[in-house]
Design an enzyme around this catalytic site. Structure first.
Site, PDB file in Angstrom:
ATOM      1  N   LYS A  79     -29.059  34.167   6.061  1.00  7.85           N
ATOM      2  CA  LYS A  79     -28.392  35.446   5.837  1.00  7.85           C
ATOM      3  C   LYS A  79     -29.245  36.329   4.926  1.00  7.85           C
ATOM      4  O   LYS A  79     -29.859  35.837   3.977  1.00  7.85           O
ATOM      5  CB  LYS A  79     -27.025  35.173   5.205  1.00  7.85           C
ATOM      6  CG  LYS A  79     -26.105  36.369   5.026  1.00  7.85           C
ATOM      7  CD  LYS A  79     -24.773  35.878   4.460  1.00  7.85           C
ATOM      8  CE  LYS A  79     -23.757  36.986   4.321  1.00  7.85           C
ATOM      9  NZ  LYS A  79     -22.455  36.473   3.823  1.00  7.85           N
ATOM     10  N   SER A 154     -18.786  37.992   6.515  1.00  3.18           N
ATOM     11  CA  SER A 154     -19.920  38.899   6.475  1.00  3.18           C
ATOM     12  C   SER A 154     -21.205  38.298   7.052  1.00  3.18           C
ATOM     13  O   SER A 154     -22.197  39.010   7.247  1.00  3.18           O
ATOM     14  CB  SER A 154     -20.190  39.342   5.030  1.00  3.18           C
ATOM     15  OG  SER A 154     -20.522  38.240   4.207  1.00  3.18           O
ATOM     16  N   SER A 178     -16.477  34.468   4.706  1.00  7.78           N
ATOM     17  CA  SER A 178     -17.676  34.966   5.383  1.00  7.78           C
ATOM     18  C   SER A 178     -18.519  33.919   6.094  1.00  7.78           C
ATOM     19  O   SER A 178     -19.423  34.268   6.844  1.00  7.78           O
ATOM     20  CB  SER A 178     -18.554  35.735   4.385  1.00  7.78           C
ATOM     21  OG  SER A 178     -17.930  36.935   4.014  1.00  7.78           O
TER      22      SER A 178
END
Length: 450
Positions: A79, A154, A178
């Site tokens: 990420k 996310s 997330s």
């Protein structure tokens, strides 16, 4: 060999036996990413030179019988809030940010031999459960070829990178869901670790109170191996829990099931019936602490999460308002009006609810809930922001946020699909610092549902 269809551990075993080479696997994933993600909606950037160098070193170790880990040589996506190369946290305002060193968990994984493929797209500053980011690009959920749907956030690109076959596994973060939301919406396993179990050093923060590191994987065994990798230790085989000895709490009524889409309810009902048939004891009773912690988490006058986000980013957002996605800007800047006394009272109330929850659930192995109450909505309906975005975001985050607020660990695993072929997730929520037990339980449930 179809590398994209293999689990991370299966790839590692192929490298161990000399049946495959980490260099070939890495080149395959890089080529797929170049071909399938030309506009960089999944990967912000590919770390091609680094990945090739790491794959070459892993290949040499494998040939000499010196592999460092079960995932040595396995290509993994990260990420875009883990420090490595340019790390923007999904925000144009941070696009020129170049860290001095790798994030601690990434450095650990590298020392154990994992290959860093690239940085994946994410919600701006990790502040949404939908995965929408018009500034960097929103990756479409790969399970619907007709309508571009939200990937979950996310850790949006993280989930899609694995589901689309562009990485063997992914590392995300989970502050309110997330890891688990994109895992559930992409048909993956997602592990939310207990806050503090894995270091956040070298990550772009949202809320130091609730931020956690976690993997997204094809199955439970991969998730367990990834946890070991991030801790810098050898991966130990996971033994499936004896389901005839398992006791699960199924919250009766209450927030976990409120306005849950019918097909999600049906899929979970079917999964629970199979668990009962396998000998699992289900305690079906109200669990009011879930409703209490939910109400506290979403209280606009007392949100610790919003306060943390504003403390981290309020000044930066004020100076770069035109660069920030409006829904994220508004959520963060709401922290400007929060009062210290209200926040302290909320912290004390959260601790009191968490203590009661721990005492009430002490006799069960896990609490069962739908991971997400809704299917992923179309991206086009969400990108403008406004009421539709806010409503969907709250519904996406509702069940997962509970675990973060309670300090729990949790895991989501696939338990079916709706009529559109969109995956449905079942969440097992455990006590803090019981990741090994929750993985053992999840493996047994995964084996049963498979």
């Amino acid at each position: 060999m179809d590398f994209a269809a293999m689990t991370a551990l299966a790839l590692g075993r192929a490298f161990e036996k000399g049946e495959a080479d980490p260099r070939d696997a890495t080149e395959d994933f890089l080529a797929r990413a170049q071909e399938q993600d030309p506009d960089r909606r999944i990967y912000v950037s590919l770390l091609e030179a680094r990945a090739r160098a790491e794959a070459g070193a892993a290949s040499a170790r494998a040939k000499r019988g010196l592999r460092r880990h079960a995932l040595d040589g396995v290509p993994i996506s990260w990420k875009d809030l883990y420090d490595v190369a340019a790390t923007a946290g999904g925000s144009l305002a941070l696009k020129t940010r170049v860290p001095e060193r790798d994030a601690e968990v990434l450095a650990r994984a590298t020392r154990m031999g994992a290959v860093a493929l690239g940085k994946t797209t994410m919600t701006e500053l990790a502040f949404s459960g939908l995965g929408i980011n018009p500034k960097f690009g929103t990756p479409a959920n790969p399970h619907d070829r007709k309508i571009e749907r939200a990937p979950g956030g996310s850790s949006a690109g993280a989930g899609v990178s694995v589901a689309a076959g562009l990485a063997a596994a992914a590392i995300g973060t989970d502050t309110g869901g997330s890891v688990r939301i994109p895992a559930a919406w992409n048909g993956l396993v997602g592990l939310k670790t207990t806050a503090g179990r894995l270091p956040l050093t070298g990550t772009v923060p949202l809320s130091p109170t609730f931020d956690t590191v976690g993997p997204l994987a094809r199955n439970v065994e991969d998730a367990a191996a990834l946890l070991a990798l991030l801790e810098g230790r050898s991966a130990r085989p996971v033994a499936p829990f004896d389901l005839s000895r398992a006791v699960f709490w199924l919250p009766e009524g209450g927030i976990a099931w409120e306005n849950c889409e019918p097909q999600i309810v049906s899929a979970l009902d079917a999964a629970i019936r199979r668990l009962v048939k396998a000998g699992v004891r289900i305690a079906e009773h109200p669990l009011p602490e879930l409703d209490e912690i939910h109400a506290l988490a979403w209280d606009p006058a007392a949100s610790r999460l919003v306060a943390d986000a504003y403390a981290q980013w309020g000044s930066m957002l004020s100076a770069n308002e035109e660069l920030i996605y409006r829904p994220v800007f508004e959520r963060v800047m709401a922290g400007e009006k929060l009062k210290a006394g209200d926040l302290v009272r909320a912290d004390l109330k959260r601790k009191e609810i968490s203590t009661r929850y721990a005492a009430v659930t002490a006799g069960v192995d896990a609490v069962l809930m739908p991971t997400v109450a809704i299917a992923p909505p179309p991206i086009a309906e969400l990108e403008p922001g406004g009421e539709a975005y806010g409503r969907a975001n709250r519904m996406a985050l509702r069940n997962t946020t509970i675990g973060n607020q309670l300090g729990a660990c949790a895991i989501t695993l696939p338990c079916g699909q709706d009529d559109n072929g969109l995956p449905i997730g079942l969440m097992l929520q455990g006590a803090p610092h019981t990741e090994e037990k929750i993985l053992s339980l999840a493996l047994a449930v995964e084996n049963l549902l498979a």
